[in-house]
Design a protein around this motif. Structure first.
Motif, PDB file in Angstrom:
ATOM      1  N   GLN A 161       0.825  -1.213   0.000  1.00  0.00           N
ATOM      2  CA  GLN A 161       0.000   0.000   0.000  1.00  0.00           C
ATOM      3  C   GLN A 161       0.858   1.260   0.000  1.00  0.00           C
ATOM      4  O   GLN A 161       0.618   2.191  -0.767  1.00  0.00           O
ATOM      5  CB  GLN A 161      -0.915   0.004   1.228  1.00  0.00           C
ATOM      6  CG  GLN A 161      -1.707   1.286   1.397  1.00  0.00           C
ATOM      7  CD  GLN A 161      -2.474   1.319   2.716  1.00  0.00           C
ATOM      8  OE1 GLN A 161      -2.660   0.298   3.365  1.00  0.00           O
ATOM      9  NE2 GLN A 161      -2.911   2.498   3.094  1.00  0.00           N
ATOM     10  N   TYR A 162       1.879   1.312   0.828  1.00  0.00           N
ATOM     11  CA  TYR A 162       2.700   2.514   0.952  1.00  0.00           C
ATOM     12  C   TYR A 162       3.807   2.591  -0.096  1.00  0.00           C
ATOM     13  O   TYR A 162       4.301   3.666  -0.397  1.00  0.00           O
ATOM     14  CB  TYR A 162       3.276   2.628   2.368  1.00  0.00           C
ATOM     15  CG  TYR A 162       2.220   3.012   3.368  1.00  0.00           C
ATOM     16  CD1 TYR A 162       1.929   4.342   3.640  1.00  0.00           C
ATOM     17  CD2 TYR A 162       1.464   2.040   4.014  1.00  0.00           C
ATOM     18  CE1 TYR A 162       0.940   4.705   4.544  1.00  0.00           C
ATOM     19  CE2 TYR A 162       0.473   2.389   4.925  1.00  0.00           C
ATOM     20  CZ  TYR A 162       0.215   3.712   5.181  1.00  0.00           C
ATOM     21  OH  TYR A 162      -0.765   4.070   6.066  1.00  0.00           O
ATOM     22  N   ALA A 163       4.194   1.446  -0.652  1.00  0.00           N
ATOM     23  CA  ALA A 163       5.259   1.433  -1.656  1.00  0.00           C
ATOM     24  C   ALA A 163       4.715   1.538  -3.075  1.00  0.00           C
ATOM     25  O   ALA A 163       5.480   1.665  -4.020  1.00  0.00           O
ATOM     26  CB  ALA A 163       6.090   0.151  -1.523  1.00  0.00           C
ATOM     27  N   ASP A 164       3.411   1.529  -3.233  1.00  0.00           N
ATOM     28  CA  ASP A 164       2.786   1.540  -4.555  1.00  0.00           C
ATOM     29  C   ASP A 164       2.945   2.902  -5.220  1.00  0.00           C
ATOM     30  O   ASP A 164       2.651   3.934  -4.634  1.00  0.00           O
ATOM     31  CB  ASP A 164       1.305   1.201  -4.435  1.00  0.00           C
ATOM     32  CG  ASP A 164       0.618   1.082  -5.780  1.00  0.00           C
ATOM     33  OD1 ASP A 164       1.305   0.881  -6.793  1.00  0.00           O
ATOM     34  OD2 ASP A 164      -0.625   1.187  -5.807  1.00  0.00           O
ATOM     35  N   ASP A 165       3.402   2.881  -6.458  1.00  0.00           N
ATOM     36  CA  ASP A 165       3.564   4.121  -7.212  1.00  0.00           C
ATOM     37  C   ASP A 165       2.372   4.395  -8.123  1.00  0.00           C
ATOM     38  O   ASP A 165       2.395   5.311  -8.936  1.00  0.00           O
ATOM     39  CB  ASP A 165       4.856   4.097  -8.032  1.00  0.00           C
ATOM     40  CG  ASP A 165       4.849   3.044  -9.122  1.00  0.00           C
ATOM     41  OD1 ASP A 165       3.890   2.256  -9.198  1.00  0.00           O
ATOM     42  OD2 ASP A 165       5.816   3.006  -9.907  1.00  0.00           O
ATOM     43  N   GLY A 166       1.333   3.577  -8.009  1.00  0.00           N
ATOM     44  CA  GLY A 166       0.147   3.745  -8.839  1.00  0.00           C
ATOM     45  C   GLY A 166       0.204   2.954 -10.127  1.00  0.00           C
ATOM     46  O   GLY A 166      -0.793   2.757 -10.787  1.00  0.00           O
ATOM     47  N   GLU A 167       1.383   2.500 -10.481  1.00  0.00           N
ATOM     48  CA  GLU A 167       1.553   1.719 -11.701  1.00  0.00           C
ATOM     49  C   GLU A 167       1.951   0.280 -11.395  1.00  0.00           C
ATOM     50  O   GLU A 167       2.149  -0.515 -12.299  1.00  0.00           O
ATOM     51  CB  GLU A 167       2.608   2.366 -12.598  1.00  0.00           C
ATOM     52  CG  GLU A 167       2.212   3.749 -13.067  1.00  0.00           C
ATOM     53  CD  GLU A 167       3.297   4.413 -13.894  1.00  0.00           C
ATOM     54  OE1 GLU A 167       4.200   3.711 -14.385  1.00  0.00           O
ATOM     55  OE2 GLU A 167       3.242   5.640 -14.036  1.00  0.00           O
ATOM     56  N   GLY A 168       2.107  -0.041 -10.111  1.00  0.00           N
ATOM     57  CA  GLY A 168       2.458  -1.392  -9.714  1.00  0.00           C
ATOM     58  C   GLY A 168       3.893  -1.780  -9.982  1.00  0.00           C
ATOM     59  O   GLY A 168       4.234  -2.950  -9.925  1.00  0.00           O
ATOM     60  N   LYS A 169       4.761  -0.805 -10.256  1.00  0.00           N
ATOM     61  CA  LYS A 169       6.153  -1.111 -10.597  1.00  0.00           C
ATOM     62  C   LYS A 169       7.088  -0.935  -9.409  1.00  0.00           C
ATOM     63  O   LYS A 169       8.034  -1.680  -9.252  1.00  0.00           O
ATOM     64  CB  LYS A 169       6.622  -0.229 -11.746  1.00  0.00           C
ATOM     65  CG  LYS A 169       5.880  -0.481 -13.033  1.00  0.00           C
ATOM     66  CD  LYS A 169       6.361   0.440 -14.125  1.00  0.00           C
ATOM     67  CE  LYS A 169       5.558   0.199 -15.394  1.00  0.00           C
ATOM     68  NZ  LYS A 169       5.910   1.113 -16.454  1.00  0.00           N
ATOM     69  N   LYS A 170       6.842   0.059  -8.594  1.00  0.00           N
ATOM     70  CA  LYS A 170       7.739   0.367  -7.487  1.00  0.00           C
ATOM     71  C   LYS A 170       7.469  -0.569  -6.312  1.00  0.00           C
ATOM     72  O   LYS A 170       6.338  -0.780  -5.945  1.00  0.00           O
ATOM     73  CB  LYS A 170       7.536   1.820  -7.061  1.00  0.00           C
ATOM     74  CG  LYS A 170       8.471   2.260  -5.993  1.00  0.00           C
ATOM     75  CD  LYS A 170       8.233   3.717  -5.687  1.00  0.00           C
ATOM     76  CE  LYS A 170       8.917   4.035  -4.395  1.00  0.00           C
ATOM     77  NZ  LYS A 170       8.079   4.634  -3.424  1.00  0.00           N
ATOM     78  N   CYS A 171       8.495  -1.100  -5.734  1.00  0.00           N
ATOM     79  CA  CYS A 171       8.343  -1.998  -4.586  1.00  0.00           C
ATOM     80  C   CYS A 171       9.279  -1.584  -3.461  1.00  0.00           C
ATOM     81  O   CYS A 171       9.903  -2.430  -2.834  1.00  0.00           O
ATOM     82  CB  CYS A 171       8.618  -3.441  -5.004  1.00  0.00           C
ATOM     83  SG  CYS A 171       7.363  -4.109  -6.081  1.00  0.00           S
ATOM     84  N   GLN A 172       9.394  -0.271  -3.239  1.00  0.00           N
ATOM     85  CA  GLN A 172      10.256   0.243  -2.187  1.00  0.00           C
ATOM     86  C   GLN A 172       9.612   1.469  -1.550  1.00  0.00           C
ATOM     87  O   GLN A 172       8.792   2.132  -2.170  1.00  0.00           O
ATOM     88  CB  GLN A 172      11.631   0.602  -2.737  1.00  0.00           C
ATOM     89  CG  GLN A 172      12.346  -0.577  -3.352  1.00  0.00           C
ATOM     90  CD  GLN A 172      13.778  -0.269  -3.655  1.00  0.00           C
ATOM     91  OE1 GLN A 172      14.639  -0.557  -2.832  1.00  0.00           O
ATOM     92  NE2 GLN A 172      14.046   0.306  -4.809  1.00  0.00           N
ATOM     93  N   LEU A 173      10.021   1.747  -0.323  1.00  0.00           N
ATOM     94  CA  LEU A 173       9.547   2.919   0.398  1.00  0.00           C
ATOM     95  C   LEU A 173      10.666   3.948   0.474  1.00  0.00           C
ATOM     96  O   LEU A 173      11.767   3.622   0.894  1.00  0.00           O
ATOM     97  CB  LEU A 173       9.154   2.549   1.832  1.00  0.00           C
ATOM     98  CG  LEU A 173       8.008   1.579   2.032  1.00  0.00           C
ATOM     99  CD1 LEU A 173       7.960   1.117   3.477  1.00  0.00           C
ATOM    100  CD2 LEU A 173       6.705   2.218   1.622  1.00  0.00           C
TER     101      LEU A 173
END
Length: 112
Positions: A17-29
């Motif tokens: 939820q917090y690492a989501d960039d809206g495109e489902g690509k980012k997996c980091q905070l």
């Protein structure tokens, strides 16, 4: 449903939820996302005292083992483990005792 069956998916879902960039690509905070997540998701006084928003820079340095400026899921899990360890020690009335494992450093009582 067993409690661990609830806890593990919750940990994963919170990270996503917090690492989501809206495109489902980012997996980091990044630092701001980590701070927001900790402020919104940690409400217990026993745990909130261990993660202070003013110390988020230090927390990032401790968690960000690969020094990329972001916390990946593995590093996030380390944070959760440290919080669980601190809560366990507080609940058991043990403060700052060193264990016999290879990770003798007590993350709960790190104060400058």
């Amino acid at each position: 449903m067993a409690r661990l069956d609830q806890v593990i998916p919750n940990i994963v879902d919170i990270f996503i939820q917090y690492a989501d960039d809206g495109e489902g690509k980012k997996c980091q905070l990044n630092k701001e996302e980590l701070q927001k997540m900790l402020e919104e998701q940690i409400q217990s006084p026993e745990l909130k005292d261990k993660i202070n928003a003013a110390d988020i820079e230090e927390a990032m340095q401790l968690l960000d083992k690969n020094h990329d400026g972001e916390v990946n899921f593995r590093e996030f899990c380390r944070c959760i483990c440290v919080l669980a360890k601190c809560y366990y020690q507080k609940k058991r009335g043990k403060g700052g005792k060193r264990g016999k494992g290879k990770d003798d450093k007590d993350d709960c009582d790190q104060e400058d």
